[in-house]
Scaffold this active site. Structure first.
Site, PDB file in Angstrom:
ATOM      1  N   SER A 100      36.962   1.391  56.263  1.00 23.26           N
ATOM      2  CA  SER A 100      36.443   0.064  56.337  1.00 23.26           C
ATOM      3  C   SER A 100      36.203  -0.426  57.791  1.00 23.26           C
ATOM      4  O   SER A 100      35.379  -1.357  57.962  1.00 23.26           O
ATOM      5  CB  SER A 100      37.248  -0.917  55.368  1.00 23.26           C
ATOM      6  OG  SER A 100      38.476  -1.208  56.422  1.00 23.26           O
ATOM      7  N   LYS A 137      41.320  -5.735  59.430  1.00 22.14           N
ATOM      8  CA  LYS A 137      39.952  -6.499  59.404  1.00 22.14           C
ATOM      9  C   LYS A 137      39.681  -7.248  60.804  1.00 22.14           C
ATOM     10  O   LYS A 137      40.847  -7.549  61.445  1.00 22.14           O
ATOM     11  CB  LYS A 137      39.787  -7.203  58.363  1.00 22.14           C
ATOM     12  CG  LYS A 137      40.060  -6.835  56.855  1.00 22.14           C
ATOM     13  CD  LYS A 137      38.842  -5.689  56.499  1.00 22.14           C
ATOM     14  CE  LYS A 137      39.361  -4.927  55.329  1.00 22.14           C
ATOM     15  NZ  LYS A 137      38.567  -3.782  55.149  1.00 22.14           N
TER      16      LYS A 137
END
Length: 178
Positions: free
Chosen positions: A35, A83
């Site tokens: 990701s 993230k």
């Protein structure tokens, strides 16, 4: 007790104190998944600054953070996610036609894998004490665009990614928007 035994005890106690201090400030973590590609790849070994957001310091756009999510791993434990902070408290976020807009301005994101952000969001305003985060590989990231993750409470942030230890050819300090 012999002098040699005292020296060993002193050395072990010093090592234990040093390890305790390091763990209070820095935490190692390993990237799992894709990701955050191309910034980080599966099995990259990173160091997290656990003290980055103490006091009145808050996450800034572009910071890469690790936080406790409510998503579960195969053993039923809550996952820690890595993230990038896209928007902070008070920012208005809009994701439309593959682009991200913050407060009405298109966000320039040179770090993206595909150069495209899937899905539509908003416009939504980031609540006080929270941040909006996304992975750099938007086509393969479960992040603030999805209800399962949503806005990240600053209390759930473990720390800011500051250093990559492995792979050795990418060894070095990590800055915002890198």
């Amino acid at each position: 007790m012999s002098e040699n035994a005292r020296e060993w005890i002193k050395a072990l106690a010093s090592a234990a104190v040093a390890a305790f201090i390091v763990v209070q400030f820095v935490m190692p973590t390993t990237v799992s998944g894709k990701s955050m590609e191309p910034t980080f790849e599966d099995k990259d070994y990173l160091l997290i600054n656990r003290q980055a957001y103490l006091g009145n310091r808050t996450p800034q756009r572009g910071d890469v953070i690790v936080f406790d999510s409510h998503l579960k791993d195969e053993q039923g434990r809550e996952k820690k996610l890595i993230k990038r902070v896209i928007a902070a408290a008070g920012d208005k976020v809009l994701v439309q036609d593959g682009k991200v807009y913050i407060n009405g301005k298109e966000l320039k994101e040179s770090y993206l894998k595909e150069g495209y952000t899937s899905g539509d969001v908003g416009p939504v305003t980031v609540p006080e004490g929270r941040v909006f985060c996304m992975g750099d590989n938007r086509l393969h990231s479960t992040d603030s665009r999805y209800l399962e993750v949503g806005f990240i409470d600053e209390e759930e942030i473990v720390g800011k990614v500051i250093f990559r230890l492995y792979p050795f050819d990418k060894f070095g300090k990590i800055g915002s928007s890198q």
